[in-house]
Design an enzyme around this catalytic site. Structure first.
Site, PDB file in Angstrom:
ATOM      1  N   ASP A 182       0.821  -1.183   0.001  1.00 46.15           N
ATOM      2  CA  ASP A 182       0.058   0.003  -0.076  1.00 46.15           C
ATOM      3  C   ASP A 182       0.821   1.207  -0.013  1.00 46.15           C
ATOM      4  OD1 ASP A 182      -2.470   1.565   0.459  1.00 46.15           O
ATOM      5  OD2 ASP A 182      -1.506   2.044   2.511  1.00 46.15           O
TER       6      ASP A 182
ATOM      7  N   ASN B  75      -4.178   9.485  -6.834  1.00 45.53           N
ATOM      8  CA  ASN B  75      -2.809  10.302  -7.032  1.00 45.53           C
ATOM      9  C   ASN B  75      -1.414   9.389  -6.768  1.00 45.53           C
ATOM     10  OD1 ASN B  75      -4.140  13.100  -7.046  1.00 45.53           O
ATOM     11  ND2 ASN B  75      -5.021  12.609  -5.161  1.00 45.53           N
TER      12      ASN B  75
ATOM     13  N   ASP C 227      -0.053   5.234   0.732  1.00 47.58           N
ATOM     14  CA  ASP C 227      -0.333   5.978   1.948  1.00 47.58           C
ATOM     15  C   ASP C 227      -0.298   5.438   3.159  1.00 47.58           C
ATOM     16  OD1 ASP C 227      -0.995   8.090  -0.185  1.00 47.58           O
ATOM     17  OD2 ASP C 227      -2.817   7.276  -0.132  1.00 47.58           O
TER      18      ASP C 227
HETATM   19  C1  BG6 Z   1      -5.831   5.802   0.092  1.00 47.16           C
HETATM   20  C2  BG6 Z   1      -5.979   6.502   1.243  1.00 47.16           C
HETATM   21  O1  BG6 Z   1      -4.566   5.184  -0.160  1.00 47.16           O
HETATM   22  O2  BG6 Z   1      -6.256   6.469  -1.137  1.00 47.16           O
HETATM   23  C3  BG6 Z   1      -7.333   7.195   1.473  1.00 47.16           C
HETATM   24  O3  BG6 Z   1      -5.490   5.736   2.336  1.00 47.16           O
HETATM   25  C4  BG6 Z   1      -7.809   7.994   0.299  1.00 47.16           C
HETATM   26  O4  BG6 Z   1      -7.295   7.831   2.860  1.00 47.16           O
HETATM   27  C5  BG6 Z   1      -7.677   7.143  -0.779  1.00 47.16           C
HETATM   28  O5  BG6 Z   1      -8.984   8.365   0.327  1.00 47.16           O
HETATM   29  C6  BG6 Z   1      -8.025   7.832  -2.173  1.00 47.16           C
HETATM   30  O6  BG6 Z   1      -7.095   8.583  -2.338  1.00 47.16           O
HETATM   31  P1  BG6 Z   1      -7.157   9.775  -3.693  1.00 47.16           P
HETATM   32  O7  BG6 Z   1      -5.701  10.370  -3.787  1.00 47.16           O
HETATM   33  O8  BG6 Z   1      -7.765   8.987  -4.869  1.00 47.16           O
HETATM   34  O9  BG6 Z   1      -8.170  10.752  -3.044  1.00 47.16           O
HETATM   35 MG    MG Z   2      -2.622   3.169   3.600  1.00 49.41          MG
END
Ligand code: BG6
Ligand code: MG
Length: 216
Positions: A8, A117, A10
């Protein structure tokens, strides 16, 4: 036979989990919606729109789907601003050493992230050439705890699910890995998750490459 690790992103490799919190907090404050770090823990691993639904549980007025899209976009704007200022200092303890050790042992590596992202973040921290595959929120329909993103990562590496170990900091992600039929190392916020096969506070606290070689 254990042949690959799916990380993973984040909260496992980078500190972007805090940037997600700050961006949601700014949007929630502007809307007068109560939001704190405790509620934020429920957003780990969860997609952007599902995260918004959790935040809106505390909203005093209803939002149309158009308004919800605007809120999610606004939060993402704040988030993108934060990650654009980010560099290698955002890499979490033990992440680079773990990646180097796995590479040395010939173990494949992929990203399995719910985030749309993810490609930007990997570029920002100089990790865009490191992984054999990147599966992220742009490519999947069902987000964690559904197994989709991890199954896609395995498929992109041409490996069956049982050859992969997932590293996760979210309970939803631990669940997703188990649903995918994979082993899982729980770190950070999820380190106490008893459903995981391995536990460590950070990647610095475990020699993952050694553990995997022992399983082979
Ligand atoms: C995950 C995070 O990796 O990505 C979440 O843990 C987040 O908190 C999710 O909401 C979606 O992210 P993004 O960048 O597409 O808004
Ligand atoms: Mg995570």
């Amino acid at each position: 036979m254990m042949k690959a690790v799916i990380f993973d992103l984040d909260g496992v490799l980078v500190t972007t989990d805090n940037s997600h919190y700050l961006a949601w907090k700014q949007m929630a404050d502007e809307e007068g919606i109560p939001f704190d770090r405790e509620i934020n823990e429920r957003l780990r691993g969860v997609s952007r729109m599902e995260s918004l639904e959790i935040i809106l549980e505390k909203a005093v007025k209803p939002y149309t789907s158009e308004q919800k899209n605007e809120l999610a976009q606004r939060k993402n704007g704040y988030y993108v601003q934060l990650i654009q200022q980010m560099g290698e200092e955002a890499i979490l303890p033990g992440a680079l050493d773990t990646i180097a050790q796995l590479k040395e042992k010939g173990i494949k590596m992929a990203i399995g992230s719910s985030s749309k992202n993810a490609p930007t973040i990997l570029k920002q921290v100089g990790m865009d050439k490191v992984f054999d595959a990147v599966a992220d929120g742009n490519q999947i329909k069902n987000s964690k705890p559904a197994p989709d993103v991890f199954l896609l990562a395995a498929e992109l590496m041409n490996l069956p699910a049982e050859d992969c170990l997932v590293v996760e900091d979210a309970d939803a992600g631990v669940e997703a890995a188990i649903n995918a039929g994979m082993k899982v190392l729980a770190v950070g916020f999820a380190a106490g998750n008893q459903k995981a096969h391995l536990h460590a506070d950070t990647l610095k606290d475990i020699n993952l490459a050694e553990w995997i070689v022992k399983q082979q």
